[in-house]
Scaffold this active site. Structure first.
Site, short mmCIF file in Angstrom:
data_model
loop_
_atom_site.label_atom_id
_atom_site.label_comp_id
_atom_site.label_asym_id
_atom_site.label_seq_id
_atom_site.Cartn_x
_atom_site.Cartn_y
_atom_site.Cartn_z
N LYS A 1 41.29 -95.85 62.50
CA LYS A 1 40.59 -96.00 61.21
C LYS A 1 41.65 -96.17 60.13
O LYS A 1 42.30 -95.22 59.71
CB LYS A 1 39.74 -94.78 60.87
N GLY B 1 36.33 -98.10 57.50
CA GLY B 1 35.32 -97.33 56.76
C GLY B 1 35.98 -96.21 55.97
O GLY B 1 37.21 -96.14 55.89
N GLY C 1 36.95 -92.27 54.66
CA GLY C 1 37.43 -91.04 55.29
C GLY C 1 36.31 -90.06 55.59
O GLY C 1 36.19 -89.58 56.72
N PRO C 2 35.48 -89.76 54.58
CA PRO C 2 34.43 -88.75 54.83
C PRO C 2 33.45 -89.15 55.93
O PRO C 2 32.85 -88.28 56.55
CB PRO C 2 33.73 -88.65 53.46
N VAL D 1 33.84 -92.24 58.56
CA VAL D 1 34.49 -92.64 59.82
C VAL D 1 35.61 -91.66 60.19
O VAL D 1 35.75 -91.26 61.35
CB VAL D 1 35.03 -94.09 59.72
N GLY D 2 36.42 -91.26 59.20
CA GLY D 2 37.54 -90.35 59.47
C GLY D 2 37.05 -89.03 60.05
O GLY D 2 37.56 -88.55 61.06
N GLU E 1 53.09 -83.19 44.61
CA GLU E 1 53.37 -84.59 44.93
C GLU E 1 52.64 -85.48 43.91
O GLU E 1 51.45 -85.34 43.70
CB GLU E 1 52.87 -84.90 46.34
P1 NAD Z 1 44.29 -89.54 52.11
O1 NAD Z 1 44.50 -88.25 52.76
O2 NAD Z 1 43.33 -89.61 50.99
O3 NAD Z 1 43.78 -90.63 53.15
C1 NAD Z 1 44.46 -90.92 54.34
C2 NAD Z 1 43.45 -91.40 55.36
O4 NAD Z 1 42.57 -90.33 55.65
C3 NAD Z 1 42.60 -92.57 54.90
O5 NAD Z 1 42.35 -93.42 55.98
C4 NAD Z 1 41.32 -91.87 54.47
O6 NAD Z 1 40.18 -92.69 54.57
C5 NAD Z 1 41.24 -90.75 55.48
N1 NAD Z 1 40.42 -89.61 55.05
C6 NAD Z 1 40.16 -89.20 53.79
N2 NAD Z 1 39.35 -88.11 53.82
C7 NAD Z 1 39.13 -87.83 55.12
C8 NAD Z 1 38.39 -86.82 55.79
N3 NAD Z 1 37.70 -85.89 55.13
N4 NAD Z 1 38.39 -86.82 57.14
C9 NAD Z 1 39.07 -87.74 57.84
N5 NAD Z 1 39.78 -88.73 57.25
C10 NAD Z 1 39.81 -88.78 55.92
O7 NAD Z 1 45.72 -90.04 51.74
P2 NAD Z 1 46.08 -91.39 50.99
O8 NAD Z 1 45.70 -91.20 49.56
O9 NAD Z 1 45.57 -92.56 51.73
O10 NAD Z 1 47.66 -91.42 51.14
C11 NAD Z 1 48.50 -90.76 50.24
C12 NAD Z 1 49.01 -89.47 50.85
O11 NAD Z 1 49.53 -89.69 52.15
C13 NAD Z 1 50.13 -88.86 50.06
O12 NAD Z 1 49.88 -87.49 49.88
C14 NAD Z 1 51.35 -89.07 50.95
O13 NAD Z 1 52.37 -88.15 50.80
C15 NAD Z 1 50.79 -89.03 52.29
N6 NAD Z 1 51.62 -89.78 53.22
C16 NAD Z 1 52.39 -89.13 54.13
C17 NAD Z 1 53.21 -89.83 54.98
C18 NAD Z 1 54.06 -89.16 56.02
O14 NAD Z 1 54.48 -89.82 56.94
N7 NAD Z 1 54.33 -87.90 55.92
C19 NAD Z 1 53.24 -91.20 54.93
C20 NAD Z 1 52.44 -91.84 53.97
C21 NAD Z 1 51.62 -91.12 53.14
#
Ligand code: NAD
Length: 480
Positions: free
Chosen positions: A179, A210, A212-213, A215-216, A387
């Site tokens: 996803k 899709g 996060g809330p 499909v994730g 962050e």
């Molecule tokens: P996010 O956590 O909002 O989303 C990441 C993914 O998770 C997306 O695909 C999103 O749709 C999904 N998601 C959101 N809510 C979910 C839920 N409740 N259940 C399952 N899946 C869900 O993060 P973002 O805004 O896309 O990315 C930014 C963040 O990612 C920053 O905090 C950054 O530091 C972190 N990041 C970490 C690394 C690493 O390797 N450590 C790399 C890149 C980004």
């Protein structure tokens, strides 16, 4: 293809990729994809549902026994064909990442597209050379693929984050349901075009786009997913770990960071500052490993601030398709708003504005934030602890190395960091004291074979190289 050519009006992708085919989603809802440099909607992808996730997980489960039993050399050959098919699409990928993320073309090509191709190439070699079996007394210790992997990825490196999961999982003999981020799904579709062309066996890799809330959560909580590999925010990682805990499924979490760049008194200041500013502003600061806290010895502090201001002034903000642009927009209006909020709060907390900030000029459209430098940031303040994920650098003075290490380790994160000193042994000794998964000494280059991951709330597990493949294995001891 002319990389800077005007983008097509709309990019519609209507299907999921399940069991080796492009298939219709269960329902017709879609998610719009935006160009963050203009705010225009450039495409639509399906808003997947739990029913779509069920179907994709079933396909991955059905494909697992054969893929797990496939000879490593054959798995490597499949990954090699995928590398070829993906490399053929490099220019299209670059352009798509510039469009849906807003990454300037040069960055989109060199890093956003080039790095995952390098990682995929490394995985071809690792797939052919699986982790060695070991004998301990009367036990034969073997590694086996963990099973069906649910991969959930963020938007900041739309191809790299996907390849860093899919390629080692496949190399280890696992099957995958992906996803991608709903903010940058079009790049993932190009990967699946390449997967189709490479002829990977049906069901080995599946795509359900899709939110996060929906499909994730369905993927992370699915009873038939053996390991959830997630990259994203710490808050979402925590939610995913909770969902996986209900069935004791494994998780691999790559989360946020607040990395420190320690510039010791004897460092080559000009080099350290230039590299430090470049690292903090890479991808408009939307990089989990960004060195967002620059720690400078008091004796060099004033000099460093002048160098920082001069370095930041060279970053031209603008259209990602303009070859002179060095900084693109942030990915979304919400992200830009969050970043501005961090800057306002830091100023209210007493930080001193050195560059950028609320009054700085911006392009008329798009989610732009000026590169911003704040000095005299208190190590306990929100800007030093949280962050930001935007082009914002916090500069903090220190009196001696012990204080620098204490400030660096004063964080709930522990992803990356840097140390600069004329004395490499001294820098290495400081690097060992930092509680982070990666440290670069005097600008040491990124190594795609080195383990990548975080301490503390930066995550669990490691990606890339041999460690990245082992993450997708179980360990079995056979006594004889
Ligand atoms: P996010 O956590 O909002 O989303 C990441 C993914 O998770 C997306 O695909 C999103 O749709 C999904 N998601 C959101 N809510 C979910 C839920 N409740 N259940 C399952 N899946 C869900 O993060 P973002 O805004 O896309 O990315 C930014 C963040 O990612 C920053 O905090 C950054 O530091 C972190 N990041 C970490 C690394 C690493 O390797 N450590 C790399 C890149 C980004």
């Amino acid at each position: 293809m002319d990389l800077a050519a005007a983008p097509p009006a709309l990019l519609h992708r209507r299907h999921l990729h399940v069991a080796g085919d492009w298939v219709d989603p269960a329902e017709g809802e879609t998610v719009p994809v935006e160009n963050p440099a203009t705010g225009d909607i450039i495409g639509q992808v399906p808003a997947g549902t739990p029913a779509d996730v069920d179907r994709a997980v079933a396909a991955a489960r059905a494909a697992f026994p054969d893929w797990a039993a496939t000879d490593p050399a054959e798995r490597a050959a499949h990954l090699g064909r995928l590398h070829t098919a993906l490399a053929l699409r490099a220019r299209e990928i670059t352009r798509t990442i510039a469009l849906e993320l807003g990454a300037p073309l040069k960055l989109a090509g060199r890093v956003q597209t080039g790095l995952p191709l390098t990682v995929l190439r490394s995985m071809v070699e690792l797939a052919a050379d699986p982790p060695a079996e070991e004998t301990i007394g009367n036990s034969l210790v073997v590694r086996e693929p963990v099973g069906v992997v649910g991969a959930i990825t963020p938007w900041n490196y739309p191809l790299h984050q996907v390849v860093a999961k899919v390629a080692p999982a496949l190399a280890a003999g696992c099957t995958v349901v992906l996803k991608p981020s709903e903010l940058t799904p079009l790049t993932a579709y190009l990967l699946f075009d390449a997967i189709t062309e490479a002829g990977l066996p049906a069901g080995v890799v599946n795509l359900v786009p899709g939110t996060g809330p929906v499909v994730g959560e369905a993927l992370a909580g699915h009873p038939d997913v053996d390991l959830v590999s997630f990259t994203g925010s710490t808050a979402t990682g925590r939610r995913i770990a909770h969902l996986a805990a209900d069935r004791i499924a494994r998780v691999a979490l790559e989360l946020g960071g607040k990395s420190a760049n320690l510039i010791l008194a004897d460092a080559d200041l000009a080099t350290a500052v230039k590299a430090g500013v470049g690292n903090a502003l890479l991808n408009s600061g939307q990089t989990c490993t960004a060195w967002t806290r620059m720690l400078v010895h008091r004796d060099r502090y004033a000099e460093a601030l002048d160098l920082i201001a001069a370095a930041v002034a060279a970053y031209r903000l603008g259209d990602p398709f303009d070859p002179d642009t060095r900084l693109g927009p942030l990915v979304s209006a919400a992200q830009a708003e969050r970043v501005r909020g961090h800057v306002d709060r830091a100023l209210a907390d007493g930080a001193r504005l050195v560059a950028g900030g609320p009054g700085a000029p911006l392009p008329p459209r798009g989610h732009f934030v000026a590169p911003t430098v704040l000095a005299d940031v208190h190590p306990d303040s929100a800007l030093a602890q949280e962050e930001v994920f935007g082009p914002v650098l916090a500069v903090i003075p220190f009196a001696d190395t012990d204080e620098a290490v204490a400030i660096a380790n004063n964080s709930r994160y522990g992803l990356a960091g840097a140390v600069w000193s004329a004395d490499e042994e001294r820098a290495l000794a400081v690097a060992r004291r930092l509680r982070t998964g990666q440290v670069d000494v005097n600008g040491g280059a990124f190594n795609p074979l080195a383990p990548f991951g975080g301490y503390r709330q930066s995550g669990l597990g490691r990606e890339l190289g041999r460690y990245g493949v082992e993450e997708f294995t179980e360990v079995k001891a056979i006594q004889r």
